[in-house]
Scaffold this active site. Structure first.
Site, mmCIF file in Angstrom:
data_model
loop_
_atom_site.group_PDB
_atom_site.id
_atom_site.type_symbol
_atom_site.label_atom_id
_atom_site.label_comp_id
_atom_site.label_asym_id
_atom_site.label_seq_id
_atom_site.Cartn_x
_atom_site.Cartn_y
_atom_site.Cartn_z
ATOM 1 C CG PHE A 149 -10.388 6.929 3.696
ATOM 2 C CD1 PHE A 149 -10.274 6.358 4.958
ATOM 3 C CD2 PHE A 149 -11.599 6.801 3.027
ATOM 4 C CE1 PHE A 149 -11.339 5.689 5.535
ATOM 5 C CE2 PHE A 149 -12.673 6.131 3.598
ATOM 6 C CZ PHE A 149 -12.542 5.576 4.853
ATOM 7 C CB CYS A 150 -5.093 4.079 4.038
ATOM 8 S SG CYS A 150 -3.724 4.984 3.269
ATOM 9 C CB THR A 151 -3.487 4.932 8.823
ATOM 10 O OG1 THR A 151 -4.293 3.789 9.094
ATOM 11 C CG2 THR A 151 -3.107 5.613 10.129
#
Length: 270
Positions: free
Chosen positions: A173-175
């Protein structure tokens, strides 16, 4: 008080004639602030403005043939989140510095926010693809921090830490999702078999997951004047040091700290 609307957006799509595209986007977004990056691989950025002006600009951008099915997430800000508008031409919209361009047809399997908690339970390992200073403010419980300062360091982390998981399910996951797109493309091109990524990133999860059902801990760093967001994409409590630009949590602050002063991380660099 004006309420500003913020759009975080991206799309990997082959683009050419970037100077003409830059001029067109400048015209479309002239009433807005924020940053858009364009490269031969696509578009990425965050723009903000009064709601009607942002909606008009987004409709015009989405009407462009290259930008149909553009991914975006809306949020709000009580103050103008950017000082000015910047439309920049770059070599990459997410810098990885690989010797050969990645095939963006290779991407991880998208997992919507409603299914993400189950995917966390099923993954052999969960990777936070963001940088160390972002991880400090918040992450999913049990997620591995690659301890990168720049995204271009992520391939080295893959090579030194993730090879044992090549045949196992990996959740990332990331922003907003864009770094996972490129990270998963790199990993799939290098023999990894089963990669899942949070569709729309942390922003989508915080927007659509009730706090009492959430696995998220802390706040999510964002690259604008709001600094961090929490559940429901409400502005968080983090501050930003004017000296080293480190996002600061409450526990990082001395009792006499005031915005504008240097923080404890600055002194470590002296």
């Amino acid at each position: 008080m004006h309420m500003f609307k913020v759009a975080t957006l991206y799309k990997f799509v082959p683009l050419d004639n970037l100077i003409a595209l830059q001029q067109k986007l400048q015209s479309i977004c002239q009433a807005l602030t924020g940053t858009l990056l364009i490269a031969s691989e696509g578009i990425n950025g965050t723009i903000a403005g009064l709601p009607d002006l942002l909606d008009k600009a987004m409709a015009e951008i989405e009407a462009m043939p290259s930008f149909d099915n553009l991914w975006y997430q809306y949020s709000q800000a009580t103050h103008k989140p950017f000082g000015r508008l910047k439309i920049r031409i770059k070599k990459e919209i997410i810098t990885m510095h690989q010797p050969k361009p990645l095939s963006m047809s290779l991407r991880g399997r998208h997992v919507v926010a409603a299914d993400w908690n189950n995917r966390l339970d099923q993954a052999a390992v969960v990777i936070d693809v963001r940088n160390n200073y972002e991880y400090r403010l918040g992450s999913f419980k049990g997620a591995i921090n690659p301890e990168t300062t720049y995204f271009s360091q992520f391939p080295s982390f893959v090579e030194t830490h993730l090879k044992p998981y090549k045949d196992q399910p990996i959740a990332m996951f990331c922003t907003g999702g864009i770094r996972c797109e490129k990270a998963s493309a790199y990993m799939l091109a290098n023999g990894f078999k089963e990669i899942y990524q949070l569709s729309g990133g942390i922003l989508q999860y915080l927007a659509h997951t009730a706090e009492d059902a959430s696995r998220w801990q802390g706040e999510c760093f964002v690259f604008d004047e709001r600094i961090s967001l929490g559940h429901g994409l409400k502005k968080g409590s983090a501050l930003l040091c004017y000296g080293c630009r480190m996002p600061l949590k409450k526990e990082d602050l001395d009792d006499d700290y005031k915005p504008g002063l240097r923080c404890k991380f600055c002194s470590k660099d002296k």
